[in-house]
Design a protein around this motif. Structure first.
Motif, mmCIF file in Angstrom:
data_model
loop_
_atom_site.group_PDB
_atom_site.id
_atom_site.type_symbol
_atom_site.label_atom_id
_atom_site.label_comp_id
_atom_site.label_asym_id
_atom_site.label_seq_id
_atom_site.Cartn_x
_atom_site.Cartn_y
_atom_site.Cartn_z
ATOM 1 N N LEU A 1 39.363 18.274 30.833
ATOM 2 C CA LEU A 1 40.297 18.356 29.699
ATOM 3 C C LEU A 1 41.209 17.139 29.645
ATOM 4 N N TYR A 2 41.737 16.760 30.800
ATOM 5 C CA TYR A 2 42.671 15.629 30.841
ATOM 6 C C TYR A 2 41.991 14.336 30.378
ATOM 7 N N ASN A 3 40.803 14.040 30.893
ATOM 8 C CA ASN A 3 40.146 12.779 30.566
ATOM 9 C C ASN A 3 39.647 12.745 29.129
ATOM 10 N N VAL A 4 39.197 13.879 28.612
ATOM 11 C CA VAL A 4 38.756 13.904 27.211
ATOM 12 C C VAL A 4 39.937 13.653 26.277
ATOM 13 N N ILE A 5 41.062 14.322 26.547
ATOM 14 C CA ILE A 5 42.239 14.131 25.690
ATOM 15 C C ILE A 5 42.785 12.715 25.845
ATOM 16 N N ASP A 6 42.837 12.227 27.083
ATOM 17 C CA ASP A 6 43.368 10.889 27.332
ATOM 18 C C ASP A 6 42.510 9.818 26.641
ATOM 19 N N SER A 7 41.206 9.941 26.720
ATOM 20 C CA SER A 7 40.326 8.966 26.066
ATOM 21 C C SER A 7 40.449 9.043 24.549
ATOM 22 N N ALA B 1 50.065 17.376 29.655
ATOM 23 C CA ALA B 1 50.718 18.545 29.058
ATOM 24 C C ALA B 1 49.728 19.362 28.232
ATOM 25 N N LEU B 2 48.917 18.692 27.419
ATOM 26 C CA LEU B 2 47.954 19.419 26.589
ATOM 27 C C LEU B 2 46.851 20.064 27.431
ATOM 28 N N ALA B 3 46.387 19.364 28.461
ATOM 29 C CA ALA B 3 45.331 19.929 29.302
ATOM 30 C C ALA B 3 45.821 21.189 30.019
ATOM 31 N N GLY B 4 47.059 21.147 30.549
ATOM 32 C CA GLY B 4 47.598 22.333 31.221
ATOM 33 C C GLY B 4 47.783 23.503 30.271
ATOM 34 N N ALA B 5 48.239 23.217 29.039
ATOM 35 C CA ALA B 5 48.444 24.294 28.067
ATOM 36 C C ALA B 5 47.114 24.913 27.644
ATOM 37 N N ILE B 6 46.100 24.093 27.416
ATOM 38 C CA ILE B 6 44.788 24.630 27.009
ATOM 39 C C ILE B 6 44.162 25.423 28.149
ATOM 40 N N ASN C 1 50.298 8.251 26.933
ATOM 41 C CA ASN C 1 49.031 8.966 26.751
ATOM 42 C C ASN C 1 48.723 9.866 27.932
ATOM 43 N N SER C 2 48.997 9.379 29.136
ATOM 44 C CA SER C 2 48.716 10.180 30.328
ATOM 45 C C SER C 2 49.592 11.428 30.382
ATOM 46 N N LEU C 3 50.887 11.282 30.073
ATOM 47 C CA LEU C 3 51.790 12.442 30.098
ATOM 48 C C LEU C 3 51.408 13.461 29.034
ATOM 49 N N ALA C 4 51.093 12.978 27.848
ATOM 50 C CA ALA C 4 50.693 13.900 26.779
ATOM 51 C C ALA C 4 49.372 14.588 27.112
ATOM 52 N N SER C 5 48.454 13.859 27.711
ATOM 53 C CA SER C 5 47.171 14.458 28.084
ATOM 54 C C SER C 5 47.347 15.526 29.146
#
Length: 221
Positions: free
Chosen positions: A159-165, A184-189, A178-182
């Motif tokens: 999840l983290y790498n897909v969102i970050d990319s 946060a979104l990965a943990g929430a999903i 980008n890393s911080l946002a990725s």
């Protein structure tokens, strides 16, 4: 033989001369001589533009032209050729790390929950549990917690790498935001089916992990 009333008969044995048949030997013919055609000689230097024969073979070197051209991607620990490299490296590292941490946690839980000995009613002496039973208890805990934590870490890595990319491609640059946002979104999903409270906890922990990773990269570079 005529004195005893007998007669002498002479048998004429006619001997026929033995006929010898002489087989005719085939005439030996000489095979025709063929001359091999002369092959043209090739000059290996003519293949230089095609094969690069003057250079050594470099199997493990990354082609610099194929590296990612997004701004900020050169600040990583390893050179990256795009999102596929980040996805493989990140997911694999998190999965193996989670598997190891889960195994250590399982060993700790197994040692805590070792089976107690039994008391002999006749003598009142406490007999220790067999070693095989203790070992089986520890192994059960390791196989229970190790794969669970490893799989969870691997899913978080995906999840983290897909969102970050995706954010890198959208913004055209790779940075800490980008890393911080990725994270946060990965943990929430990842905890989206466990309620809002669990989502907030998971998102906060992943944001903290992403911040730690960014700080580690800055320290190394």
């Amino acid at each position: 033989m005529w004195l005893f009333g007998g007669s002498k008969k002479q048998e004429e044995v006619q001997e026929k001369p033995t006929e010898f048949v002489q087989e005719s030997t085939p005439a030996v013919t000489t095979a025709p001589q063929f001359e091999l055609p002369t092959l043209p000689s090739f000059d290996a230097s003519k293949l230089h533009p095609l094969a690069g024969l003057d250079k050594d073979l470099e199997y493990l070197d990354l082609d610099e032209e194929k590296l990612s051209t997004i701004e900020g991607t050169g600040n990583g620990i390893l050179p990256s050729r795009g999102w596929s490299d980040d996805l493989c490296y990140g997911t694999g590292t998190l999965y193996v790390g989670g598997l190891g941490l889960g195994g250590l946690y399982g060993i700790n839980e197994g040692l805590k929950n070792l089976p107690r000995g039994t008391v002999d009613p006749a003598t009142g002496v406490v007999k220790s549990a067999p070693f095989k039973l203790k070992l089986n208890t520890v192994l059960n805990q390791v196989t229970k917690h190790g794969p669970h934590i490893g799989n969870s870490a691997g899913v978080l890595g995906i999840l983290y790498n897909v969102i970050d990319s995706s954010l890198d491609a959208y913004r055209g640059r790779h940075d800490d935001l980008n890393s911080l946002a990725s994270g946060a979104l990965a943990g929430a999903i990842f905890k989206s089916t466990s309620g809002v409270k669990a989502m907030c906890y998971s998102s906060g922990l992943m944001t903290l992990a992403a911040a730690s990773w960014c700080g580690f990269k800055r320290l190394i570079n």
